[in-house]
Design a protein around this motif. Structure first.
Motif, PDB file in Angstrom:
ATOM      1  N   ALA A 212     130.309  80.601  60.782  1.00 36.20           N
ATOM      2  CA  ALA A 212     129.305  79.787  61.458  1.00 36.20           C
ATOM      3  C   ALA A 212     127.893  80.357  61.312  1.00 36.20           C
ATOM      4  O   ALA A 212     126.926  79.713  61.712  1.00 36.20           O
ATOM      5  CB  ALA A 212     129.646  79.649  62.939  1.00 36.20           C
ATOM      6  N   ALA A 213     127.748  81.555  60.741  1.00 38.93           N
ATOM      7  CA  ALA A 213     126.424  82.142  60.534  1.00 38.93           C
ATOM      8  C   ALA A 213     125.606  81.255  59.602  1.00 38.93           C
ATOM      9  O   ALA A 213     126.157  80.442  58.840  1.00 38.93           O
ATOM     10  CB  ALA A 213     126.559  83.548  59.955  1.00 38.93           C
ATOM     11  N   ASP A 214     124.296  81.407  59.636  1.00 38.47           N
ATOM     12  CA  ASP A 214     123.429  80.567  58.797  1.00 38.47           C
ATOM     13  C   ASP A 214     123.870  80.597  57.344  1.00 38.47           C
ATOM     14  O   ASP A 214     124.010  79.554  56.712  1.00 38.47           O
ATOM     15  CB  ASP A 214     121.970  81.025  58.918  1.00 38.47           C
ATOM     16  CG  ASP A 214     121.358  80.665  60.269  1.00 38.47           C
ATOM     17  OD1 ASP A 214     121.949  79.814  60.975  1.00 38.47           O
ATOM     18  OD2 ASP A 214     120.323  81.237  60.615  1.00 38.47           O
ATOM     19  N   ASP A 215     124.050  81.776  56.797  1.00 38.05           N
ATOM     20  CA  ASP A 215     124.572  81.906  55.437  1.00 38.05           C
ATOM     21  C   ASP A 215     125.476  83.132  55.376  1.00 38.05           C
ATOM     22  O   ASP A 215     125.019  84.264  55.160  1.00 38.05           O
ATOM     23  CB  ASP A 215     123.439  82.055  54.418  1.00 38.05           C
ATOM     24  CG  ASP A 215     123.965  82.130  52.984  1.00 38.05           C
ATOM     25  OD1 ASP A 215     125.197  82.008  52.788  1.00 38.05           O
ATOM     26  OD2 ASP A 215     123.147  82.322  52.050  1.00 38.05           O
ATOM     27  N   PRO A 216     126.772  82.925  55.583  1.00 37.12           N
ATOM     28  CA  PRO A 216     127.707  84.054  55.574  1.00 37.12           C
ATOM     29  C   PRO A 216     128.124  84.505  54.185  1.00 37.12           C
ATOM     30  O   PRO A 216     128.838  85.505  54.049  1.00 37.12           O
ATOM     31  CB  PRO A 216     128.911  83.498  56.339  1.00 37.12           C
ATOM     32  CG  PRO A 216     128.905  82.031  56.007  1.00 37.12           C
ATOM     33  CD  PRO A 216     127.443  81.657  55.901  1.00 37.12           C
ATOM     34  N   SER A 217     127.696  83.791  53.137  1.00 33.75           N
ATOM     35  CA  SER A 217     128.233  84.077  51.800  1.00 33.75           C
ATOM     36  C   SER A 217     127.920  85.489  51.291  1.00 33.75           C
ATOM     37  O   SER A 217     128.796  86.112  50.676  1.00 33.75           O
ATOM     38  CB  SER A 217     127.782  83.016  50.789  1.00 33.75           C
ATOM     39  OG  SER A 217     126.388  82.913  50.710  1.00 33.75           O
ATOM     40  N   PRO A 218     126.721  86.073  51.516  1.00 31.96           N
ATOM     41  CA  PRO A 218     126.523  87.450  51.045  1.00 31.96           C
ATOM     42  C   PRO A 218     127.460  88.448  51.712  1.00 31.96           C
ATOM     43  O   PRO A 218     127.978  89.363  51.059  1.00 31.96           O
ATOM     44  CB  PRO A 218     125.051  87.743  51.408  1.00 31.96           C
ATOM     45  CG  PRO A 218     124.404  86.404  51.497  1.00 31.96           C
ATOM     46  CD  PRO A 218     125.468  85.502  52.050  1.00 31.96           C
ATOM     47  N   VAL A 219     127.707  88.265  53.015  1.00 28.96           N
ATOM     48  CA  VAL A 219     128.610  89.173  53.725  1.00 28.96           C
ATOM     49  C   VAL A 219     130.042  88.969  53.251  1.00 28.96           C
ATOM     50  O   VAL A 219     130.785  89.935  53.056  1.00 28.96           O
ATOM     51  CB  VAL A 219     128.488  88.962  55.244  1.00 28.96           C
ATOM     52  CG1 VAL A 219     129.613  89.677  55.983  1.00 28.96           C
ATOM     53  CG2 VAL A 219     127.142  89.471  55.739  1.00 28.96           C
ATOM     54  N   VAL A 220     130.451  87.711  53.067  1.00 24.90           N
ATOM     55  CA  VAL A 220     131.810  87.456  52.576  1.00 24.90           C
ATOM     56  C   VAL A 220     131.992  88.059  51.188  1.00 24.90           C
ATOM     57  O   VAL A 220     133.061  88.605  50.870  1.00 24.90           O
ATOM     58  CB  VAL A 220     132.102  85.937  52.571  1.00 24.90           C
ATOM     59  CG1 VAL A 220     133.409  85.640  51.836  1.00 24.90           C
ATOM     60  CG2 VAL A 220     132.180  85.414  54.004  1.00 24.90           C
ATOM     61  N   ALA A 221     130.949  88.014  50.355  1.00 23.51           N
ATOM     62  CA  ALA A 221     131.034  88.624  49.029  1.00 23.51           C
ATOM     63  C   ALA A 221     131.293  90.130  49.140  1.00 23.51           C
ATOM     64  O   ALA A 221     132.101  90.694  48.383  1.00 23.51           O
ATOM     65  CB  ALA A 221     129.745  88.366  48.249  1.00 23.51           C
ATOM     66  N   VAL A 222     130.624  90.796  50.076  1.00 26.55           N
ATOM     67  CA  VAL A 222     130.856  92.226  50.300  1.00 26.55           C
ATOM     68  C   VAL A 222     132.287  92.456  50.781  1.00 26.55           C
ATOM     69  O   VAL A 222     132.963  93.396  50.325  1.00 26.55           O
ATOM     70  CB  VAL A 222     129.847  92.785  51.323  1.00 26.55           C
ATOM     71  CG1 VAL A 222     130.217  94.221  51.709  1.00 26.55           C
ATOM     72  CG2 VAL A 222     128.434  92.739  50.761  1.00 26.55           C
ATOM     73  N   MET A 223     132.768  91.605  51.677  1.00 22.79           N
ATOM     74  CA  MET A 223     134.128  91.756  52.202  1.00 22.79           C
ATOM     75  C   MET A 223     135.168  91.613  51.095  1.00 22.79           C
ATOM     76  O   MET A 223     136.144  92.363  51.049  1.00 22.79           O
ATOM     77  CB  MET A 223     134.373  90.729  53.306  1.00 22.79           C
ATOM     78  CG  MET A 223     133.498  90.934  54.537  1.00 22.79           C
ATOM     79  SD  MET A 223     133.670  89.602  55.760  1.00 22.79           S
ATOM     80  CE  MET A 223     135.277  89.989  56.466  1.00 22.79           C
ATOM     81  N   VAL A 224     134.947  90.658  50.201  1.00 26.66           N
ATOM     82  CA  VAL A 224     135.872  90.490  49.073  1.00 26.66           C
ATOM     83  C   VAL A 224     135.823  91.715  48.166  1.00 26.66           C
ATOM     84  O   VAL A 224     136.858  92.268  47.761  1.00 26.66           O
ATOM     85  CB  VAL A 224     135.533  89.210  48.292  1.00 26.66           C
ATOM     86  CG1 VAL A 224     136.334  89.159  46.991  1.00 26.66           C
ATOM     87  CG2 VAL A 224     135.813  87.970  49.135  1.00 26.66           C
ATOM     88  N   GLU A 225     134.620  92.157  47.866  1.00 29.32           N
ATOM     89  CA  GLU A 225     134.444  93.311  46.976  1.00 29.32           C
ATOM     90  C   GLU A 225     135.106  94.563  47.536  1.00 29.32           C
ATOM     91  O   GLU A 225     135.703  95.358  46.796  1.00 29.32           O
ATOM     92  CB  GLU A 225     132.951  93.561  46.758  1.00 29.32           C
ATOM     93  CG  GLU A 225     132.644  94.734  45.844  1.00 29.32           C
ATOM     94  CD  GLU A 225     131.150  94.984  45.707  1.00 29.32           C
ATOM     95  OE1 GLU A 225     130.776  96.075  45.237  1.00 29.32           O
ATOM     96  OE2 GLU A 225     130.359  94.090  46.091  1.00 29.32           O
ATOM     97  N   GLN A 226     135.035  94.740  48.869  1.00 29.58           N
ATOM     98  CA  GLN A 226     135.583  95.937  49.504  1.00 29.58           C
ATOM     99  C   GLN A 226     137.058  95.794  49.874  1.00 29.58           C
ATOM    100  O   GLN A 226     137.649  96.727  50.424  1.00 29.58           O
ATOM    101  CB  GLN A 226     134.776  96.260  50.768  1.00 29.58           C
ATOM    102  CG  GLN A 226     133.319  96.598  50.506  1.00 29.58           C
ATOM    103  CD  GLN A 226     133.160  97.858  49.675  1.00 29.58           C
ATOM    104  OE1 GLN A 226     133.826  98.857  49.908  1.00 29.58           O
ATOM    105  NE2 GLN A 226     132.281  97.806  48.684  1.00 29.58           N
ATOM    106  N   GLY A 227     137.650  94.634  49.612  1.00 29.53           N
ATOM    107  CA  GLY A 227     139.071  94.439  49.887  1.00 29.53           C
ATOM    108  C   GLY A 227     139.398  94.243  51.355  1.00 29.53           C
ATOM    109  O   GLY A 227     140.544  94.465  51.781  1.00 29.53           O
TER     110      GLY A 227
END
Length: 390
Positions: A212-227
């Motif tokens: 629901a954040a304004d743009d969560p995609s950069p954080v989700v990208a970090v989460m995917v990268e870090q497993g």
């Protein structure tokens, strides 16, 4: 200092704090203080108090303020003054934790209470009357830097409550700037497997808040990268579809929709949509949205809206690269109602029985495919179907 704000001047809030002993005994805490310092709207107001839960309830009852014992084991009483509910929680210290639940003892030490909280920006207290802020772990500096930082040792905080892994990323998506705090990120990465011990409902609730954040995609990208997702949602392998969804929502002037964004992460894998809905124990309504949104555009925007509902049709248009003007049209389009009933068909000569429902369905299909005609065109469809059925 807290900035002046109308919510701070609520007479019922001022009375409530006075009933609970004033600023030396009862202070604003957590999100209300954080959001006020950030200049964001304050919706939920929480209070921390040195009073025991029994004392809180007694004082509220004596003052004629409704008291609801919503979480006595953890020291929480919900006061219900005229302006709306306010949670009042006694200062606490953790006695034991297992990553999911905590056993607490009550305290009268503000810093001891702050030390058990998750992030520095959430461990701020304030005297509502004076606006003075009490900051024990550098939360004001972290707010100024837009930095999400665990209180104390990150691994210890995560061991106390595994959900803090997801909360770290959710709060960074909402309040942070730049890369996540290095120590917090390293701890979340190392302890990602702890997420498997959490209920799927808690994971789902936190994930939807993140999206629901304004743009969560950069954080989700970090989460995917870090497993981070691997233990519970290993199918999430990239954030590009989510980024496209966010950009299209913003370009079309639509509010960010967490369910639609979750569907974007599923990236058109319909079978996976149903599986994730079941795995996260999402509501039937959200699971249906995931499944329908994961399918390609099928028919005109109006046809999809009639069959899927307006929200379902807009989901498909956004995720399927539909036209912005079609989304805008559906946002203001009222779904029509089939202008005939089974009784009307019988009145026009159709024999009663199973044929009525079948004929009504045939009429509806032709009416939708013909873009919802009325008048003589619709009448001709009805006449033809009655003749065919008889």
């Amino acid at each position: 200092m807290l900035p002046p704000a109308p919510w701070r001047d609520r007479p019922d809030l001022i009375e409530l704090i006075d009933v609970l002993g004033g600023g030396e005994t009862t202070r604003l805490v957590g999100g209300a203080v954080r959001d006020a310092l950030l200049g964001k709207p304050v919706s939920d107001i929480d209070l921390a108090t040195r009073l025991s839960p029994a004392e809180v309830i007694g004082r509220l009852k004596s003052a004629g303020i409704k008291a609801v014992p919503t979480g006595l084991a953890h020291g929480t009483v919900t006061a219900v003054p005229v302006g709306g509910p306010v949670e009042v929680t006694t200062l606490r210290r953790d006695v034991s934790t297992d990553g999911r639940h905590a056993e607490v003892e009550f305290s009268d030490d503000w810093q001891e209470d702050a030390a058990r909280r998750d992030f520095t920006i959430n461990a701020l207290y304030a005297d509502n009357a004076t606006g003075e802020v009490f900051d024990y772990f550098g939360g004001e500096a972290d707010i100024a830097a837009r930095r999400i930082r665990f209180i104390g040792e990150p691994q210890t905080r995560i061991a106390e409550d595994h959900l803090r892994i997801l909360r770290f990323f959710r709060f960074h998506a909402r309040f942070g700037n730049g890369s996540p705090d290095a120590a917090g990120l390293a701890a979340c990465t190392e302890r990602a497997n702890d997420l498997m011990a959490l209920s799927r409902e808690r994971i789902a609730a936190e994930l939807l808040k993140l999206l629901a954040a304004d743009d969560p995609s950069p954080v989700v990208a970090v989460m995917v990268e870090q497993g981070i997702f691997k233990p519970v949602l290993p199918e999430f392998t990239g954030a590009s579809p989510l980024h496209r969804c966010v950009m299209r929502e913003q370009a079309m002037g639509l509010p960010g929709d967490p369910a639609r964004r979750l569907a974007a992460l599923i990236d058109g894998r319909t079978d996976l949509a149903a599986s994730i809905g079941a795995r996260l124990k999402l509501s039937n309504a959200i699971t249906r949205r995931l499944v329908t949104a994961s399918q390609p555009i099928d028919g005109s925007p109006e046809t999809m809206a009639y069959r899927l509902g307006t929200t379902g049709a807009i989901d498909r248009l956004i995720l399927g690269n539909g036209q912005a003007e079609d989304v805008a049209h559906l946002s203001n389009w009222e779904i029509p109602k089939l202008p005939i009933t089974g009784g009307a068909l019988i009145a026009r000569g159709l024999k009663p029985g199973p044929a009525v429902a079948k004929t009504l369905a045939e009429i509806e299909t032709r009416w939708v495919d013909a873009a919802f005609p009325s008048g003589d065109t619709f009448d001709a469809i009805v006449t033809e179907e009655i003749s065919r059925a008889n």
